[in-house]
Design a protein around this motif. Structure first.
Motif, short mmCIF file in Angstrom:
data_model
loop_
_atom_site.label_atom_id
_atom_site.label_comp_id
_atom_site.label_asym_id
_atom_site.label_seq_id
_atom_site.Cartn_x
_atom_site.Cartn_y
_atom_site.Cartn_z
N SER A 42 0.84 -1.20 0.00
CA SER A 42 0.00 0.00 0.00
C SER A 42 0.87 1.25 0.00
CB SER A 42 -0.94 0.01 1.21
OG SER A 42 -0.19 0.10 2.41
N VAL A 43 0.37 2.29 -0.64
CA VAL A 43 1.05 3.58 -0.70
C VAL A 43 0.02 4.68 -0.47
CG1 VAL A 43 2.90 2.79 -2.24
CG2 VAL A 43 0.77 3.67 -3.22
N ASN A 44 0.50 5.93 -0.41
CA ASN A 44 -0.39 7.07 -0.14
C ASN A 44 -1.44 7.25 -1.22
OD1 ASN A 44 1.47 7.37 1.86
ND2 ASN A 44 2.17 9.38 1.27
N HIS A 45 -2.62 7.65 -0.81
CA HIS A 45 -3.69 8.00 -1.74
C HIS A 45 -4.68 8.87 -1.00
CE1 HIS A 45 -7.00 7.56 -4.65
NE2 HIS A 45 -6.07 7.20 -5.51
N ARG A 46 -5.27 9.82 -1.71
CA ARG A 46 -6.21 10.72 -1.05
C ARG A 46 -7.42 9.98 -0.50
NH1 ARG A 46 -8.98 16.10 -3.78
NH2 ARG A 46 -9.96 16.89 -1.88
N PHE A 47 -7.87 8.96 -1.24
CA PHE A 47 -9.03 8.17 -0.80
C PHE A 47 -8.59 6.72 -0.63
CE2 PHE A 47 -10.65 11.72 -3.38
CZ PHE A 47 -11.37 12.38 -2.39
N ARG A 48 -9.42 5.77 -1.03
CA ARG A 48 -9.05 4.36 -0.98
C ARG A 48 -9.23 3.75 -2.36
NH1 ARG A 48 -12.16 0.53 3.06
NH2 ARG A 48 -13.86 0.91 1.59
N GLU A 49 -8.17 3.12 -2.83
CA GLU A 49 -8.21 2.43 -4.12
C GLU A 49 -7.67 1.02 -3.92
OE1 GLU A 49 -6.46 2.82 -8.70
OE2 GLU A 49 -5.78 4.20 -7.14
N ILE A 50 -8.49 0.03 -4.24
CA ILE A 50 -8.10 -1.37 -4.05
C ILE A 50 -7.94 -2.04 -5.41
CG2 ILE A 50 -8.74 -3.60 -3.05
CD1 ILE A 50 -10.41 -2.08 -0.99
N ILE A 51 -6.78 -2.60 -5.64
CA ILE A 51 -6.48 -3.29 -6.90
C ILE A 51 -6.14 -4.74 -6.57
CG2 ILE A 51 -4.96 -3.38 -8.91
CD1 ILE A 51 -4.48 -0.36 -8.46
N VAL A 52 -6.82 -5.67 -7.22
CA VAL A 52 -6.58 -7.10 -7.00
C VAL A 52 -6.18 -7.75 -8.33
CG1 VAL A 52 -7.62 -9.31 -6.36
CG2 VAL A 52 -8.15 -7.25 -5.03
N ARG A 53 -5.08 -8.46 -8.31
CA ARG A 53 -4.62 -9.18 -9.51
C ARG A 53 -4.52 -10.67 -9.16
NH1 ARG A 53 -3.09 -4.82 -12.52
NH2 ARG A 53 -2.08 -3.08 -11.44
N VAL A 54 -5.19 -11.49 -9.98
CA VAL A 54 -5.24 -12.93 -9.72
C VAL A 54 -4.85 -13.68 -10.99
CG1 VAL A 54 -6.98 -12.73 -7.92
CG2 VAL A 54 -7.70 -12.98 -10.29
N PRO A 55 -4.41 -14.95 -10.86
CA PRO A 55 -4.08 -15.74 -12.05
C PRO A 55 -5.33 -16.05 -12.87
CG PRO A 55 -3.20 -16.73 -10.03
CD PRO A 55 -4.17 -15.68 -9.62
N LYS A 56 -5.10 -16.49 -14.07
CA LYS A 56 -6.19 -16.91 -14.93
C LYS A 56 -6.99 -18.02 -14.25
CE LYS A 56 -7.15 -18.58 -19.61
NZ LYS A 56 -6.55 -19.03 -20.90
N GLY A 57 -8.28 -17.86 -14.22
CA GLY A 57 -9.14 -18.85 -13.57
C GLY A 57 -9.50 -18.48 -12.14
N GLY A 58 -8.93 -17.36 -11.65
CA GLY A 58 -9.22 -16.97 -10.27
C GLY A 58 -10.05 -15.72 -10.16
N LEU A 59 -10.77 -15.37 -11.21
CA LEU A 59 -11.54 -14.13 -11.20
C LEU A 59 -12.62 -14.12 -10.12
CD1 LEU A 59 -11.99 -13.46 -15.04
CD2 LEU A 59 -10.43 -12.34 -13.46
N GLU A 60 -13.11 -15.32 -9.75
CA GLU A 60 -14.18 -15.37 -8.75
C GLU A 60 -13.66 -14.97 -7.36
OE1 GLU A 60 -12.31 -19.45 -8.99
OE2 GLU A 60 -12.94 -17.88 -10.38
N TRP A 61 -12.34 -14.88 -7.18
CA TRP A 61 -11.78 -14.48 -5.89
C TRP A 61 -11.79 -12.97 -5.69
CZ3 TRP A 61 -6.70 -17.55 -7.08
CH2 TRP A 61 -6.99 -18.92 -7.13
N GLU A 62 -11.88 -12.22 -6.78
CA GLU A 62 -11.61 -10.78 -6.71
C GLU A 62 -12.48 -10.06 -5.68
OE1 GLU A 62 -11.37 -8.48 -10.23
OE2 GLU A 62 -9.96 -9.81 -11.23
N GLU A 63 -13.79 -10.24 -5.75
CA GLU A 63 -14.68 -9.50 -4.86
C GLU A 63 -14.43 -9.86 -3.40
OE1 GLU A 63 -16.52 -6.94 -5.68
OE2 GLU A 63 -15.69 -7.24 -7.69
N GLU A 64 -14.20 -11.14 -3.14
CA GLU A 64 -13.94 -11.57 -1.76
C GLU A 64 -12.63 -10.99 -1.25
OE1 GLU A 64 -13.85 -15.72 0.89
OE2 GLU A 64 -14.20 -15.78 -1.29
N LEU A 65 -11.62 -10.93 -2.11
CA LEU A 65 -10.33 -10.36 -1.71
C LEU A 65 -10.45 -8.85 -1.48
CD1 LEU A 65 -7.93 -12.30 -4.10
CD2 LEU A 65 -8.00 -12.47 -1.61
N LYS A 66 -11.22 -8.17 -2.32
CA LYS A 66 -11.42 -6.73 -2.13
C LYS A 66 -12.12 -6.44 -0.81
CE LYS A 66 -11.44 -5.13 -6.94
NZ LYS A 66 -12.25 -4.50 -8.02
#
Length: 292
Positions: free
Chosen positions: A26-50
């Motif tokens: 994590s680094v400085n940001h005025r608000f909150r920005e969440i970026i999730v990167r997953v391997p191919k086939g793991g897209l269903e994890w994104e929302e839970e990880l966020k």
């Protein structure tokens, strides 16, 4: 307690013999920005990880990356396109009969047609992998949070020390302010007496000038508001929830009062104190920029 917006965490694990890495920074940001990167086939994890990140981090740019570790082979899964293989065999048999060719159409010949084979990564038990990824992500986020908290403690010590210096300068201006009016009165009286002597009428005019000067250079209200903002700032430092944006706002208001004091006071000593105040407030602002 303050918490920094800068941090890092990483955890490693395995699933079905496959190395799995979860890294979060994590680094400085005025608000909150969440970026999730997953391997191919793991897209269903994104929302839970966020959602997992959001529970830990209220402010900052947070990037969470899930990757399969290097040097570990996930394994290959080979499938055969049987309809296409039969079609090749049938076409070749027709060709052999039409041209009256010798030889046999065997497995070796069919194997030379690469398009009948499909090679892909071996399938993974998604439910088990999901549990592993979420466990590693939780631990990596705990490491990140620990680092942000430790850095926040250091920030709090430095900010508190600088705020103390700021309030001491504020008191110096308060002590100096009555002397500004008194000094102006004495200089004006001496100048009038040197030019035309002293009379009752001149004394009255001098008193009027003094009253106007005192009104123009009176910064009592600004000093009171400045002190009030300083007290609020001290109270904010003791809170457990994120206060970075509130602290930034208070610093802006304190800076505004300092500018007004500098423009109205019309005194060399107070001007020096104003320069010191601006310098200390800027140092505090630089630290607060990294507070969650």
């Amino acid at each position: 307690m303050l918490k920094s917006m800068t941090g890092f965490g990483k955890r490693e694990g395995t699933c079905h013999g496959l190395a799995v890495d979860v890294e979060v920074r994590s680094v400085n940001h005025r608000f909150r920005e969440i970026i999730v990167r997953v391997p191919k086939g793991g897209l269903e994890w994104e929302e839970e990880l966020k959602a997992l990140v959001a529970r830990k981090c209220r402010r900052g740019r947070i990037e969470l990356v899930v990757a399969y570790g290097r040097g570990h082979d996930r394994g290959k899964h080979v499938t055969l396109d049987r309809p296409l293989a039969r079609h090749y065999h049938r076409v070749l048999e027709d060709l052999r009969r039409d041209l009256r060719l010798g030889g046999q159409i065997d497995i070796g010949l069919l194997a030379s047609f690469r398009e009948i084979f499909r090679v892909a990564e071996a399938p993974i038990d998604d439910k088990r992998m999901n549990r592993v990824v979420m466990r590693l992500a939780s631990r990596a986020l705990a490491d990140l949070d620990r680092m942000r908290s430790n850095e926040g403690k250091a920030l709090q010590v430095d900010v508190a020390k600088r705020l103390k210096a700021v309030l001491e300068i504020h008191q110096s201006i308060q002590r100096r302010l009555p002397l500004v009016v008194k000094g102006f009165h004495e200089r004006m009286r001496a100048r009038v007496q040197a030019l035309v002597g002293s009379t009752g009428e001149q004394e009255m005019r001098l008193d009027r000038e003094l009253a106007l000067f005192a009104d123009r250079c009176d910064v009592t209200e600004e000093l009171i508001r400045f002190r009030s903002h300083g007290v609020q700032f001290e109270e904010m430092l003791k809170k457990r929830e994120p206060v970075g944006r509130q602290l930034d706002f208070l610093l802006q208001e304190m800076g505004r009062e300092v500018n007004t004091i500098g423009s109205k006071a019309n005194d060399a000593d107070i001007s020096k104190h104003v320069i010191q105040l601006k310098s200390e407030l800027e140092k505090v602002r630089e630290q607060v920029q990294n507070v969650e």
